[in-house]
Design an enzyme around this catalytic site. Structure first.
Site, PDB file in Angstrom:
ATOM      1  N   CYS A  18      -6.116   1.133   5.539  1.00 38.10           N
ATOM      2  CA  CYS A  18      -6.612  -0.147   6.048  1.00 38.10           C
ATOM      3  C   CYS A  18      -6.060  -0.332   7.466  1.00 38.10           C
ATOM      4  O   CYS A  18      -5.220   0.436   7.929  1.00 38.10           O
ATOM      5  CB  CYS A  18      -6.163  -1.280   5.132  1.00 38.10           C
ATOM      6  SG  CYS A  18      -4.384  -1.623   5.201  1.00 38.10           S
TER       7      CYS A  18
ATOM      8  N   CYS B 115      -2.137  -0.765   7.569  1.00 37.37           N
ATOM      9  CA  CYS B 115      -1.414   0.502   7.414  1.00 37.37           C
ATOM     10  C   CYS B 115      -1.623   1.402   8.628  1.00 37.37           C
ATOM     11  O   CYS B 115      -0.712   2.130   9.025  1.00 37.37           O
ATOM     12  CB  CYS B 115      -1.829   1.207   6.122  1.00 37.37           C
ATOM     13  SG  CYS B 115      -1.184   0.371   4.652  1.00 37.37           S
TER      14      CYS B 115
ATOM     15  N   HIS C 262       0.839  -1.193   0.000  1.00 39.29           N
ATOM     16  CA  HIS C 262       0.000   0.000   0.000  1.00 39.29           C
ATOM     17  C   HIS C 262       0.879   1.249   0.000  1.00 39.29           C
ATOM     18  O   HIS C 262       2.048   1.202   0.406  1.00 39.29           O
ATOM     19  CB  HIS C 262      -0.919  -0.005   1.209  1.00 39.29           C
ATOM     20  CG  HIS C 262      -1.990  -1.048   1.123  1.00 39.29           C
ATOM     21  ND1 HIS C 262      -3.005  -1.133   2.043  1.00 39.29           N
ATOM     22  CD2 HIS C 262      -2.211  -2.045   0.227  1.00 39.29           C
ATOM     23  CE1 HIS C 262      -3.807  -2.135   1.717  1.00 39.29           C
ATOM     24  NE2 HIS C 262      -3.332  -2.708   0.625  1.00 39.29           N
TER      25      HIS C 262
ATOM     26  N   GLU D  88       0.876   3.877   1.886  1.00 45.01           N
ATOM     27  CA  GLU D  88       1.354   4.266   3.212  1.00 45.01           C
ATOM     28  C   GLU D  88       2.539   3.409   3.637  1.00 45.01           C
ATOM     29  O   GLU D  88       3.522   3.914   4.183  1.00 45.01           O
ATOM     30  CB  GLU D  88       0.252   4.086   4.276  1.00 45.01           C
ATOM     31  CG  GLU D  88      -1.053   4.743   3.962  1.00 45.01           C
ATOM     32  CD  GLU D  88      -2.034   3.822   3.249  1.00 45.01           C
ATOM     33  OE1 GLU D  88      -3.196   3.740   3.690  1.00 45.01           O
ATOM     34  OE2 GLU D  88      -1.647   3.197   2.247  1.00 45.01           O
TER      35      GLU D  88
END
Length: 140
Positions: free
Chosen positions: A98, A101, A70, A72
């Protein structure tokens, strides 16, 4: 007045994260993230495969491959390879984080999260708020 100025900066950094998301090779969704500390961008990331992997995020059935990172996670792990740290920083993300993260954000010392698009699951945002991190939604 100070709050209005902060909102202007937040919107601009979020716009920059949206532009950065365009670097992603993912077809289903492109997400970008910027980590800002003391008025400087100290890290950036977008969703994609790990370094050295082919730049294909989805399989033949258009399902995201399990090893795709992801935005992040990319931004935070990039910080680990630099001389910067994220204590007290703000992360700007094009989509809400999410739960995985969110855990990375909490552990990295980031104190503020600004995001621009809500995801159907809210567990990441809920966890950040539970940890006392300021969460700002700047939807379109």
């Amino acid at each position: 007045m100070k709050k209005e100025k902060q909102l202007q900066f937040d919107q601009r950094y979020l716009d920059m994260a949206r532009i950065w998301a365009q670097n992603s090779y993912c077809q289903r969704r492109q997400v970008g993230a910027l980590v800002v500390k003391d008025g400087m961008i100290i890290s950036d990331g977008y969703n994609g495969t790990p370094s050295g992997f082919e730049n294909v995020c989805e399989d033949d059935n258009n399902v995201t491959k399990p090893y795709v990172l992801h935005a992040e996670a990319n931004a935070i792990t990039k910080l680990a390879r630099s001389n910067n740290n994220s204590d007290g920083a703000t992360i700007y993300i094009t989509a809400s984080p999410c739960i995985e993260c969110a855990k990375l954000i909490i552990q990295s010392g980031i104190k503020r999260v600004v995001y621009g698009e809500k995801y159907r699951l809210t567990d990441g945002v809920d966890l950040l708020e539970r940890a006392g991190i300021e969460v700002v939604y700047l939807g379109e």
